[in-house]
Structures are given as C-alpha cells and as structure tokens.
Enzyme design. Structure first.
Site, mmCIF file in Angstrom:
data_model
loop_
_atom_site.group_PDB
_atom_site.id
_atom_site.type_symbol
_atom_site.label_atom_id
_atom_site.label_comp_id
_atom_site.label_asym_id
_atom_site.label_seq_id
_atom_site.Cartn_x
_atom_site.Cartn_y
_atom_site.Cartn_z
ATOM 1 N N GLU A 1 -7.122 35.842 27.975
ATOM 2 C CA GLU A 1 -6.984 36.775 26.838
ATOM 3 C C GLU A 1 -7.615 36.103 25.633
ATOM 4 O O GLU A 1 -7.156 35.030 25.212
ATOM 5 C CB GLU A 1 -5.517 37.108 26.546
ATOM 6 C CG GLU A 1 -4.901 38.052 27.559
ATOM 7 C CD GLU A 1 -3.498 38.519 27.172
ATOM 8 O OE1 GLU A 1 -3.232 38.717 25.960
ATOM 9 O OE2 GLU A 1 -2.681 38.678 28.092
ATOM 10 N N ASN B 1 2.662 36.337 33.139
ATOM 11 C CA ASN B 1 1.931 36.458 31.874
ATOM 12 C C ASN B 1 2.729 35.843 30.733
ATOM 13 O O ASN B 1 3.912 36.184 30.557
ATOM 14 C CB ASN B 1 1.679 37.934 31.543
ATOM 15 C CG ASN B 1 0.988 38.114 30.195
ATOM 16 O OD1 ASN B 1 -0.190 37.760 30.048
ATOM 17 N ND2 ASN B 1 1.706 38.627 29.208
ATOM 18 N N GLU B 2 2.100 34.957 29.995
ATOM 19 C CA GLU B 2 2.671 34.398 28.747
ATOM 20 C C GLU B 2 4.164 34.100 28.889
ATOM 21 O O GLU B 2 4.982 34.527 28.047
ATOM 22 C CB GLU B 2 2.412 35.351 27.571
ATOM 23 C CG GLU B 2 0.949 35.446 27.220
ATOM 24 C CD GLU B 2 0.644 36.159 25.906
ATOM 25 O OE1 GLU B 2 1.547 36.790 25.329
ATOM 26 O OE2 GLU B 2 -0.508 36.058 25.445
ATOM 27 N N TYR C 1 -5.968 34.763 19.963
ATOM 28 C CA TYR C 1 -6.403 35.900 19.144
ATOM 29 C C TYR C 1 -6.591 35.410 17.719
ATOM 30 O O TYR C 1 -5.821 34.577 17.238
ATOM 31 C CB TYR C 1 -5.344 37.008 19.163
ATOM 32 C CG TYR C 1 -5.184 37.672 20.518
ATOM 33 C CD1 TYR C 1 -6.089 38.634 20.945
ATOM 34 C CD2 TYR C 1 -4.129 37.340 21.354
ATOM 35 C CE1 TYR C 1 -5.943 39.265 22.182
ATOM 36 C CE2 TYR C 1 -3.977 37.959 22.598
ATOM 37 C CZ TYR C 1 -4.889 38.914 23.005
ATOM 38 O OH TYR C 1 -4.745 39.537 24.226
ATOM 39 N N GLN D 1 -8.966 43.658 24.838
ATOM 40 C CA GLN D 1 -8.978 44.286 26.120
ATOM 41 C C GLN D 1 -10.267 45.088 26.254
ATOM 42 O O GLN D 1 -11.150 44.932 25.405
ATOM 43 C CB GLN D 1 -7.736 45.152 26.275
ATOM 44 C CG GLN D 1 -6.449 44.305 26.182
ATOM 45 C CD GLN D 1 -5.164 45.007 26.593
ATOM 46 O OE1 GLN D 1 -5.164 46.130 27.039
ATOM 47 N NE2 GLN D 1 -4.013 44.321 26.428
HETATM 48 O O1 AHR Z 1 -3.432 41.932 24.762
HETATM 49 C C1 AHR Z 1 -2.282 42.322 24.102
HETATM 50 C C2 AHR Z 1 -1.086 41.428 24.428
HETATM 51 O O2 AHR Z 1 -1.329 40.150 23.922
HETATM 52 C C3 AHR Z 1 -0.806 41.184 25.885
HETATM 53 O O3 AHR Z 1 -0.018 42.169 26.462
HETATM 54 C C4 AHR Z 1 -0.059 39.887 25.869
HETATM 55 O O4 AHR Z 1 -0.264 39.135 27.038
HETATM 56 C C5 AHR Z 1 -0.576 39.193 24.618
HETATM 57 O O5 AHR Z 1 0.451 38.722 23.827
#
Ligand code: AHR
Length: 502
Positions: free
Chosen positions: A292, A172-173, A244, A350
């Site tokens: 995400e 992840n990331e 995001y 989420q």
């Molecule tokens: O979704 C919240 C966080 O955002 C996750 O844990 C991470 O992968 C991202 O930075």
C-alpha cells in the site's frame, strides 16, 4: 536556474526491473468495486457486469498485480459470503468502513476480472476475526484443481480451472489498533507462521507476505518487524510495508520530498529483516512487498466513514489529486525502483475511485487523475534493468527532512533494445533545473521521447470534464550531444526522458 548532473553506466545494475513493482490494490471500500470495477448498468458493462472502459484504463495504466479484497475490510471478511449464486449471498455489515457489503462480487468474480484486465491476482486472508482454517479453506477453493469439497464447489460455481493464485497476504495491518482483531507482534507473528506453514502444506510454491508496519511512524515500527520475522522467517517470503503521504500545514517543500521517508523506511525494514536473518543463522533473504503506497489526504472529509447509516458503496476516500500529488507519486515510484533489489512487489493503493488514479461516475464517464500519468509512463518504459545513478544535485532546507536534495532520479536500461529511460523530479518550488546526463558508456543515443508533468499552479487538478490538460507534455529542451544529454526541468515537476540507440 539550478544545475544538476547524472552519471549512468550499463555496468552498474541494481536488479532487473520487477514487473510486480507496478501492482495496485482493489478493496471492498467505497466505490472501488461497486460502480468502479463492477457497474452492470453501465453502457460498457460486459456479461459479468464489469466496465470495459475501466479495464481499458487499467491496461493503459500498466498495472501488473492487484491485491484484494482489503485492506481493513479483509479483517472482518467471510470469503464464503462472496461465492455461489449471487441472489443467495448475504449482505453483511462492513465494520471497517461502516458500510453494507452486498457480496455481489467475490473471489470468483475478482479472478475473472483479473483475467480480463490481464493482471495477476494477489489475495489477502482474514487474520483479524479468523485464522488458519479459513485461510486453508479459501486456498483450497482457489488453488486445488478438484476432488475436494471446496475445489469441487468452485467448479460447480463455474470455475473449472483452479485460480492458481501465487501471492497471499497473511492479514492486513495487524499492528494497527484500528484493525479488527488487532494483535501484538508476538500474537501475530505466531499466527502468521502457523497460517503460512499450513498453507504451504497445500501448495509449497506460494509466495507469502507477513504484515509489516502500517507506517514508519507507528510506535511499534522496527520492533514489530523484528518480532514478526523472528517468529515467521522460515515460512514467509515477504514483509509488507505501507506508506501514505500528504501535504500538511501548507508545507509543500516537505511533501514533495516524501520519497525520502520511503527510502529510509525501506532501508530500515531491510536492515531489520537482515538482522533477524543473522540472529537466526538463516540464509534466505526476506523481500519487501510495499503493498500500500500513495498520496492520501487521510483525516480530510472524503475519508470520513459514515456514522449513522450503513450504505452500500458510499463515496469514500475519493481524493482529488493535483499536480504536486502526481510529482510525489512519480517520486515514490523512483524510490521503489531504486530499491528493486529488495522491494520485489508494490501496490499503488488503490486502483479505482478510492484514492485512485482512475475515477468513474456511476453509470457514466471515466476520467484520469493527475497521478495516473507518472505511474502509466513509468510502468510502460521502466524496462530491463534498474541502474545505479550518481546524481549531483543542489539541495534546500525542508522542515521535515532538513537538508533535502532538490532533484531525485532513477534510470533503467534495456539490454535487448539498448533503450535507456531516466525518471526525474525537480522538487524546487521556484527554480528550473538543468540536468546534464553523462551517457558515454552507452554509445550513440538519441532522444526518443521526453515528457514533463508540471503546471505553473502545482495545485491544479484534472476534472471529469477535462482530464487531459494536465497530462505530461513534450519537453523540447531534451537534447543529446556526443554522449551528453541535457534537459530543463521546471519547478515542481516529474519528467521522463527516453533515449534509444541512434
Ligand atoms: O487503502 C486504504 C486503507 O489504508 C486500507 O484499508 C488499510 O489497509 C490502510 O490503512
């Protein structure tokens, strides 16, 4: 009044609608798992401690896949801590979110929950503190039918049948300096390739996701994808993208246009993947798992991890969404759908309590945020094929994007039923817009349903006491006349118009 027009034809198809576009994400973070999915004392809890009211809301939301168990959490996770008798499972520090992980829920419980909620599980392996061997171990535990140490242990733990998990995220990331075990693109690309190659020795049919960038603003964006894919291209199927968005400095106009950033991000990842394909003289194409995406007021108080204590399931990242946030979520889905030729999977991050469309009170009520509605309606009614749309729209200047179209839209067509669905946003802060839709290529259609999410106050929010007042309402302006549909879209709004053969 603004005027815009849209032209549609069943002949101009982007791709089939991909069910995995409507995925979501459950991380061991805050109250997503504990008191979200799992709340044994809740009146609706089943024999496994899962809230039935949450499962019902997840079905209503139309979620198809759920990524698990993180997120940043996975990069320090020992998956074996979450199997076997619950009373023997260790509690561990979760460094990513400064919490204590009790390990009451692990992979077996999660897969059981997925079966109950009728969603496909999508697993992430830890490539932060761990590597190839531990990834093979969890794969053997989950997917090998029997006759080996890990698979027989799963059977002993009550899962006679293999979990059969197809989609796996390779970490992840890993580009993010905040990630436990953060790596350079070269280091990660090699590890992803070797992990993928070994995992396919157990199960060649897996669908594997290499980590792309954790945002298009990352300084390594672009070069990260190029290097990671150069190392791993033959071994993986997808590259991930994360994004995001939130309103900054009171600039609502730019925030409403966030999908422009997502469009450009996707186009850049596709271009980079295709450039590696050409340079490496390979034929298969890499697709995007946008695993995400959401509105997240990152940096605001609800996202501050505890500092002096290590609580179990603290309230973290519990953003409270408004109408404008829901319009942006609807618009981001428009962007994902129009890129369905290359975006084959996506996860709203989420699902419950943590930057989530579904909220719960521990032991108490469940309520839906404003963002629930555009997701649920798009998941339910985007059926069949995604159409290319020709949209003619006025524009305005925004600080982030310059000349910015005021409307944005996508449409789907179901060749079986003949139904057409149009999803459209009006990003104007002040003006109604009339949208005329040329539907002559479809024969006689009538309006089956038109719903609009809008409010005179774009900052209005649903609450636990009233989560229905801001739900989309019937838009009575939608009409069809001789192959031409028309609908009026209020400022800062998301609308769905469904048309069906007359
Ligand atoms: O979704 C919240 C966080 O955002 C996750 O844990 C991470 O992968 C991202 O930075």
């Amino acid at each position: 009044m603004l005027n815009a027009s849209l032209s549609l034809s069943p002949a101009f198809v982007v791709s089939p609608v991909r069910p995995r576009t409507f995925g979501s994400f459950v991380e061991h973070l805050g109250r997503c798992v504990y008191t979200g999915l799992h709340d044994p004392g809740h009146p609706t809890a089943d024999e496994d401690g899962f809230r039935q009211d949450v499962i019902e809301a997840v079905r209503e939301l139309g979620v198809t896949t759920v990524r698990y168990p993180g997120g940043n959490f996975v990069s320090g996770y020992r998956w074996e801590d979450g199997i076997g008798p619950v009373e023997q499972r260790p509690a561990r520090l979760d460094l990513a979110w400064h919490s204590t992980e009790p390990n009451t829920v692990g992979v077996d419980e999660f897969v059981r929950w997925c079966r109950k909620a009728d969603v496909e599980p999508m697993m992430a392996v830890n490539l932060g503190t761990r590597g190839v061997q531990e990834s093979l171990d969890i794969l053997e535990y989950c997917n090998v039918p029997s006759g080996t140490a890990w698979s027989d242990l799963r059977r002993e733990h009550g899962s006679e049948q293999p979990h059969g998990i197809r989609m796996w995220c390779l970490g992840n990331e890993m580009d993010g300096p905040w990630q436990i075990g953060h790596k350079t693109a070269e280091e990660y690309g090699r590890l992803a390739a070797e992990t993928a190659r070994a995992m396919r020795m157990i199960d060649p049919d897996l669908e594997l996701v290499a980590c792309g960038s954790s945002g298009s603003a990352m300084p390594t964006f672009g070069e990260w994808e190029r290097v990671v894919l150069t190392e791993s291209y033959e071994h993986v199927d997808y590259i991930s993208a994360h994004a995001y968005y939130h309103e900054e400095d009171g600039d609502l106009a730019s925030f409403l246009a966030s999908a422009m950033n997502m469009d450009a991000f996707i186009d850049d990842v596709v271009a980079t993947a295709d450039a590696v394909r050409a340079a490496r003289k390979l034929t298969k194409r890499i697709h995007i798992s946008f695993d995400e995406w959401n509105v997240w007021y990152i940096g605001a108080a609800p996202s501050e991890a505890p500092k002096d204590s290590w609580p179990v399931a603290p309230a973290l990242l519990e953003d409270h969404y408004n109408v404008a946030d829901a319009v942006v979520v609807g618009n981001l889905l428009i962007s994902l759908l129009r890129h369905s030729d290359r975006v084959h999977a996506a996860s709203l991050a989420q699902l419950v309590n943590v930057i989530a469309p579904i909220m719960t009170e521990p032991g108490g009520r469940l309520w839906r945020q404003t963002t629930f509605h555009p997701f649920a309606l798009t998941a339910r009614h985007a059926v069949g094929e995604v159409l290319e749309v020709k949209l003619s729209t006025p524009s305005h200047e925004t600080a982030k994007f310059g000349d910015t179209p005021l409307l944005d839209a996508v449409a789907t067509h179901d060749p079986d039923s003949g139904d057409v669905a149009v999803f459209v946003v009006n990003r104007s802060l002040t003006d109604d817009a009339t949208l005329d839709v040329d539907l002559r290529a479809f024969g006689d259609l009538r309006v089956a349903e038109a719903l609009t999410l809008a409010n005179p106050d774009p900052y209005a929010r649903a609450t636990v006491d009233d989560d229905t007042a801001l739900a989309p309402t019937a838009n009575a302006t939608a009409t069809v006349d001789g192959g031409a549909a028309s609908v009026v879209l209020p400022p800062v709004s998301w609308t769905m118009v469904r048309l069906t053969p007359a």
